[in-house]
Design a protein around this motif. Structure first.
Motif, PDB file in Angstrom:
ATOM      1  N   GLU A 348      42.537  28.116  41.653  1.00  0.00           N
ATOM      2  CA  GLU A 348      42.230  29.348  40.923  1.00  0.00           C
ATOM      3  C   GLU A 348      43.485  30.182  40.728  1.00  0.00           C
ATOM      4  N   ALA A 361      38.361  33.167  37.194  1.00  0.00           N
ATOM      5  CA  ALA A 361      37.269  33.239  38.174  1.00  0.00           C
ATOM      6  C   ALA A 361      36.016  32.542  37.645  1.00  0.00           C
ATOM      7  N   ASP A 364      36.469  28.802  37.862  1.00  0.00           N
ATOM      8  CA  ASP A 364      36.323  28.355  39.253  1.00  0.00           C
ATOM      9  C   ASP A 364      34.863  28.352  39.686  1.00  0.00           C
TER      10      ASP A 364
END
Length: 387
Positions: A348, A361, A364
């Motif tokens: 990430e 984010a 991920d």
């Protein structure tokens, strides 16, 4: 010595190299060489099953690529294009006297020669050998025997979808109503189901599950795939993996959360509204498309299972994630190489160096199955819920 390979075994061809249609609903850019180039340079797929290779013009293109040394025939079966192995295949529609309705199956062959021989045989039983997913004028067992006579693989396709699948349309309760159960090499689950959902169907315990994209465009390749442990990326090794021989096996299935599948929930056939009641409260329609989740519950006959299966890992494809469009995907590929690298290797923190923090984010969370979703049904895909 074993290596883990990524494989998507259900990719359509939209057009031949001369521009003629194969899969009518497929993208015009979905040619054989474009598929192979995208698989090796963008998707990071080690093995692809291209399931319209029976078409004579596609066979001609394969022969040309072999002559030009762009495709290299492998001793263990399959053909190598740069970093990717092509497994030539075909999707066929069966609707014999044992079927309740039409269903789709996949067949794969170890060589261009075997694919050509099958195509010549198939031409006697279909209306148009040039097009994808043609209905065949023979029973399923005859088809199975022909595939295996040519040392091929036979896999019922997307078996739970409401239309043109074995459990969704073709049989009342058991695959044995249509198929020779000993002549099935694996089962393709389809986008609206996963391993946990179907573990109560006892007749499936003996089969390996595969998860594939059924891609109708280059972008949809690898929206579902599997990681397979093999000694090398060849047809023979794939065959061993599907039967878990000598340590070869599928070690993980990667796919959409079934909620994202377009037939997961029961919905109105007219407007797509998620409902189990008629008439539809949204449009007054009187016909429903039964959801895969409901159909699977009807088929379950046990609470026990004797087979330990690999993990089924829910992933949200990059192009499903809000804010991730073609430009963002291209930026990710320019920096990290392939989608498999983005999904499996890149951290990430590394993503944040290339795309905004919020997008990093979401990617991920998507690759770890942590995004909030709304269910699909009636032919409409589910969606990632916006925050």
């Amino acid at each position: 010595m074993f290596t883990d390979y990524y494989a998507d075994l259900h990719i359509h061809i939209g057009r031949t190299w001369k521009g003629k249609p194969v899969k009518i609903t497929g993208s015009k850019t979905l040619t054989l060489e474009n598929i192979l180039d995208a698989a090796t340079s963008k998707k990071g797929l080690d093995i692809v099953g291209v399931i319209d290779c029976h078409s004579p013009e596609v066979l001609d293109e394969m022969a040309f690529l072999i002559e030009e040394n762009k495709l290299v025939e492998l001793a263990g079966g399959g053909l190598r294009y740069q970093k990717t192995t092509l497994i030539p295949g075909v999707e066929i529609e069966v609707n014999d006297s044992n079927c309740l309705g039409p269903l789709h199956v996949l067949a794969f062959f170890r060589s261009w020669q075997a694919m050509r021989e099958f195509s010549k045989w198939m031409q006697n039983y279909v209306t148009n050998i040039n097009l994808s997913t043609q209905r065949i004028a023979c029973d399923a067992i005859t088809l199975q025997h022909k595939v295996h006579a040519l040392s091929g693989l036979f896999i019922p396709a997307h078996v739970f979808t409401p239309f043109k699948s074995a459990y969704g349309k073709g049989v009342k309760k058991s695959l044995a109503e249509v198929f020779d159960m000993d002549q099935i090499d694996a089962i393709e689950l389809g986008l609206s189901s996963d391993t946990d959902m179907v573990k109560g169907i006892s007749e499936l315990d003996k089969y390996t599950f595969v998860t594939n994209s059924d891609a109708h465009s280059l972008g949809k390749m690898a929206r579902e795939y599997q990681k397979i442990r093999l000694q090398e990326a060849t047809f023979d090794e794939l065959q061993k993996a599907l039967h878990e021989i000598d340590g070869r096996k599928i070690i993980a299935n990667y796919g959409l959360n079934p909620l994202l599948g377009k037939y997961h929930e029961t919905a109105c056939a007219d407007c797509g509204h998620r409902t189990t009641e008629t008439p539809c409260s949204n449009c007054g329609g009187k016909h429903l498309v039964k959801g895969v989740a409901v159909r699977i519950e009807e088929l379950k006959d046990t609470n026990e299972t004797s087979r330990i299966r690999p993990p089924y890992i829910h992933q949200v494809p990059l192009d499903f994630i809000p804010g991730v469009g073609p430009k963002t995907i291209q930026k990710l590929l320019s920096n990290f190489g392939t989608e498999m690298a983005v999904l499996h290797v890149i951290t990430e923190s590394e993503l944040k160096e290339v795309v905004p923090t919020k997008i990093a984010a979401l990617i991920d969370q998507g690759r770890n199955g942590k995004l909030a979703l709304s269910g699909g049904g009636g032919g409409t895909y589910g969606k990632v819920k916006a925050e």
